[in-house]
Design an enzyme around this catalytic site. Sequence first.
Site, PDB file in Angstrom:
ATOM      1  N   ARG A  28      -8.683  -1.007   8.649  1.00  0.00           N
ATOM      2  CA  ARG A  28      -9.581  -0.069   7.686  1.00  0.00           C
ATOM      3  C   ARG A  28      -9.924   0.982   8.982  1.00  0.00           C
ATOM      4  O   ARG A  28     -10.787   1.448   9.878  1.00  0.00           O
ATOM      5  CB  ARG A  28     -10.516  -0.136   7.102  1.00  0.00           C
ATOM      6  N   CYS A  29      -8.788   1.562   9.311  1.00  0.00           N
ATOM      7  CA  CYS A  29      -8.978   2.560  10.781  1.00  0.00           C
ATOM      8  C   CYS A  29      -8.295   3.318  10.654  1.00  0.00           C
ATOM      9  O   CYS A  29      -7.007   3.331  10.700  1.00  0.00           O
ATOM     10  CB  CYS A  29      -9.278   2.180  11.937  1.00  0.00           C
ATOM     11  N   GLN A  37       0.654  -0.853   0.028  1.00  0.00           N
ATOM     12  CA  GLN A  37       0.145   0.208  -0.040  1.00  0.00           C
ATOM     13  C   GLN A  37       1.240   1.019   0.369  1.00  0.00           C
ATOM     14  O   GLN A  37       0.372   2.232  -0.092  1.00  0.00           O
ATOM     15  CB  GLN A  37      -0.900  -0.016   1.366  1.00  0.00           C
ATOM     16  N   GLU A  85     -12.888   4.286   6.152  1.00  0.00           N
ATOM     17  CA  GLU A  85     -12.972   3.499   7.223  1.00  0.00           C
ATOM     18  C   GLU A  85     -14.050   3.660   7.979  1.00  0.00           C
ATOM     19  O   GLU A  85     -14.403   3.589   8.845  1.00  0.00           O
ATOM     20  CB  GLU A  85     -11.483   4.053   7.578  1.00  0.00           C
TER      21      GLU A  85
END
Lengths: 289, 819
Positions: free
Chosen positions: B403-404, B256, B773
């Site tokens: 995802r945060c 990523q 998110e």
Amino acid sequence: MIPGEFDYHSPRTLQEAVGLLQQHGDGAKIVAGGQSLIPAMRFRLALPEVLIDINTIDGLEYIREDDGHLMIGALTRESDLEESALVQQKYHLLADAARVIADPVVRNRATVGGNLAHADPANDHPAVMLAYNAELIALGPHGTRAIPIDDFFVDLFENALADNEILTEIRIPTPGPGSGGAYYKVERKVGDYAISATAVQLTMNGNTCTAARIGLTNVSAVPMRATGAEQALIGKPITNEVLEAAGQAAATECDPSPDLRGSVAYKRDLTRVVTKRAIRQAVERAQGG
Amino acid sequence: MTTFHDPTKPKHVADRFENKHAAPVGSSAVVATTEEVRVTTPPEICGMGHRMKRKEDPRFIQGKGRYIDDIKLPGMLYMDIVRSPYAHAKILNIDTSAALAMPGVLAVITGKDLAAHGLHWMPTLMSDTQMVLPTEKVVYYAQEVACVIATSRYIAADAVEQVVVDYEPLDVVVDPYKALDDEVIIRDDKELKTNRIWHWEVGDQAATDAVFANAAHVVKQYMHIPRIHVASIETCGMVANYNPATGKMQLYMTTQAPHAIRTVFALVSGLPEHKIQVISPDIGGGFGGKVPVYPGYVVCAVASLLIGKPVKWIEDRSENLQADSFARDYHLEAELAADADGKIVGLRVNGLADHGCADAAANPSKFPAGLFSICTGSYDLQAAHVNFDAVYTNKPPGGVAYRCSFRVTEAVQMIERMADMMAHDLNIDPAEFRMKNFIKQDAFPYKSPTGWEYDSGNYHAALRKAMDMIGYEDLRREQAEKRARGELMGIGISSFTEVVGAGPSRDYDILGIKMFDSAEIRIHPTGKAIARFGTKSQGQGHETTYAQIIAEELGLPANDIEVEEGDTDTAPYGLGTYASRSTPTAGAAAAMAARKIKAKAKKIAAHLLEVNEDDLEWDVNKWQVKGSPEQAKTIQEIAFAAYTNHPQGMEAGLEATDYYDPPNLTFPFGSYICVVDVDSGTGEVKVRRFVAVDDCGNIINPLVVEGQIHGGLTMGLAPALFEEIVYDENGQCLTGTLADYLLPTAVESPKWETGHTITPSPHHPIGAKGVGESPTVGAPPAIANAVVDALWHLGVRHIDIPITPEKVWQALRDAGVTE
Ligand SMILES: Cc1cc2nc3c(=O)[nH]c(=O)nc-3n(C[C@H](O)[C@H](O)[C@H](O)COP(=O)(O)OP(=O)(O)OC[C@H]3O[C@@H](n4cnc5c(N)ncnc54)[C@H](O)[C@@H]3O)c2cc1C
């Protein structure tokens, strides 16, 4: 998740398949839907030297009624059971189960014969066939024999087939008048094996239960009948007390192991609850509900 | 190593970042809220606000994506990994002879081989250290012990079985509270013989204590935010391609953050950075799990370097679940205080972070507990204090920001559970309680007691909208009727505040690299364009949304703009995609670079139209003369002129680059309401309805936003009811397959009902905030609150997520309820 090395055969006839089993002995394995065997091979928990693929044999996929029985070819896919009008109309217990086995993608491949031959107490068909008092037809070098379901499950992942026998057909007695069946399964999510599930097939005379067979899923090392629960029903009018007694009997006689699905206490109590619910539904169906 | 790893001087550390990460920005004018998505361009241009179908999807849905495992190079070799069956054990001997004797096996790489090059340890993104391959002992189950390189994937797998490792098992520490005792030291490689990693505090302890001393009501609860896994559909992998002739190392890699990885690889390996090319192809989900560097990547690259041939490594599902970075795993003791009027006044949190065998989080380096200090949430309270310790255990290293935006999920789960508990205790409807305690719209920009400056918000509007969408008052009536009949139904609310878009360079860096991000736009002579970014989409839809931002700014059709990311040889440097940062950083950079182009375009237009620049005004896609709009030059005409007829003295071409350093983070928010039915016989929970109202400021593409929210809500449902990584007392992972680690499917997911309000960010160039998110962060407490709401009258105050049938069954039976 890379399987070990193996040879692969795709026979055209049952005789050829039996011949291959004869030839390779216990190093050989039949592959049907592959939905239990292939995962085990990828984890190298199963390391067969020879795979005999029976998907190339014609005439093993059918669902038909004959001579007071429902005949199911061993290679019949779960999805075909699920969609069969015959099964939906007359074999409610089987229809209930077909809808909750694995998930739709697995059901497209998985076979009824494989589900039973795998002899996994977590599978749904063993309890169902125990409740139906089904008969399994096996073909070996010396012809066919019928194995009563009560004799089929020998141990965990171990069935009564000889190394050189193939399961070819499952026969379910057609339920008589006043009969009803139901399967009640609690699972954590679609595609999961049961935390606990109960299969019931019974006959009612008015409000009195005259015959009952009950199978339990995933609460014992070997697929089991809940004979105590059956006895709690047979000859009795169905009341809340009788239902509770049957549920309690099933909870007592089952023998679950603790795992991520739940503790022993939870599984026992759940077995009580799902047994009651399955019986209630079977009774309603038997009484034309 | 930064100081917060040193447990001997913990407390001072806090001073370094307390109250410093959010300098005041922008004006203090109240930002208005609307519901209408703003659209200023026609459909042919498809700028912001259009429901444009994703440009990347045709290749994905035709199976034409190019993922790591699709990459096949001539002469490519394959790697497979020998893993530890123990969670803690001394390595006595590794015998590789049988494996090496197998035809097709080229090498078996062990820790000793790497040690010869000084590569057996590597830094984590939190400046801790982690083994690449062990030389002395293993510290987690499924740890990488040796790597086999062979001519085929099958031979590699067979050879793994032939590597014989002698272990001497050591005592295992699974429980982080036991780790605090220091009876078994996990990291005996370190000078300080302790399992404690860092201590961190934020907020004002004295003020918080004072508020609690005078509070009329206090609720207190321990909760565990369980260890979970991102479980992306694509596992991790690499094709390393070292060319001995050119000295160039190509690393195709599931990452990523390709640019940061290139720099770290250069620093660790000593290869010159211009000879390293990291290429992140299509990625099948990252969710934070593809930010860290795993041992497999390093050994794969070393193998290619040593052998001089391409080497492929693709992790299998069980390796992915068992050995890759986890997320969450925070143990929290929370206390919330309210005054006699039911107004929240203070929050106190004691946390213990279980990091496994290394702090391999990917937080900005000054934030050991990430942005957890957003934990006062959507509420206006007087004082808060957060006190955290982190420990090592015998588990894989972590934890990633799944995802945060760095530990915000943990914070939101805590504050939303606590707020609900307080409401129930005070017998105030949870919706009314929130309305009463929300930060008011005119209080923004709002300074929080833990030092944040929230940019904009309108929490009342979002909750009201969610209540209207779901029919809140009717549901409460239905619940009362059902309860009278003994049926169990619950309604849960979560009104979360997110903090995303790291971040301003004064406070945000990873391993010292500042957390800006970048865009480079080149307009070709025929008016088509390529735009490259330092971020990397893993499903977020950047190829579409970035194009729409540029379309909005320049009037070029979004379909005429090619968006490219992930190749470090071509894209501008950036920190990558995670923590909902792409729109706040690279999305802003896209707008800023486009504005630079627009400014140059104006000069060219003035030249072409033979007018003064000041006489021009912009209209959608052209510069036109004020008062006579028929005299105009479109962006396409200007682009052509930039290469064919540009003013003398001006550089030819039409391109710009922007490195965007955000002045603040963005603070998206929302209100979610969930309805559950609980089966009192089996303990099963069924989510009947779920309404999600999100506010992410200005919306670039409503379709993409809704898609992100649908996926995110499902990923919020997952830890609420299903997912947890479980270890037995020996540290063996019991959830190493997807049959045990339960991902919800379409069957378990309710119909997600989404809605939005729009309260723009005042400091972001296009008024947008991150959104990817929010749903993952906001959904779990709505579901947990709904379950507890269904059971509150039975005396149930709290159930830890995941709320499994057995936990509910236990709570019911404890309350004397049975079937
Ligand atoms: C994700 C997933 C979820 C699942 N969930 C469930 C579930 O909820 N409930 C459930 O009941 N099952 C479930 N299953 C198991 C599935 O139903 C299997 O397909 C079934 O257990 C085996 O059937 P098969 O045709 O795939 O057999 P295979 O995997 O091909 O074979 C299984 C075993 O039976 C033997 N065998 C197969 N056919 C014959 C034959 N005709 N004669 C002799 N031996 C034979 C094979 O040699 C092998 O040992 C699940 C499977 C998966 C992958």
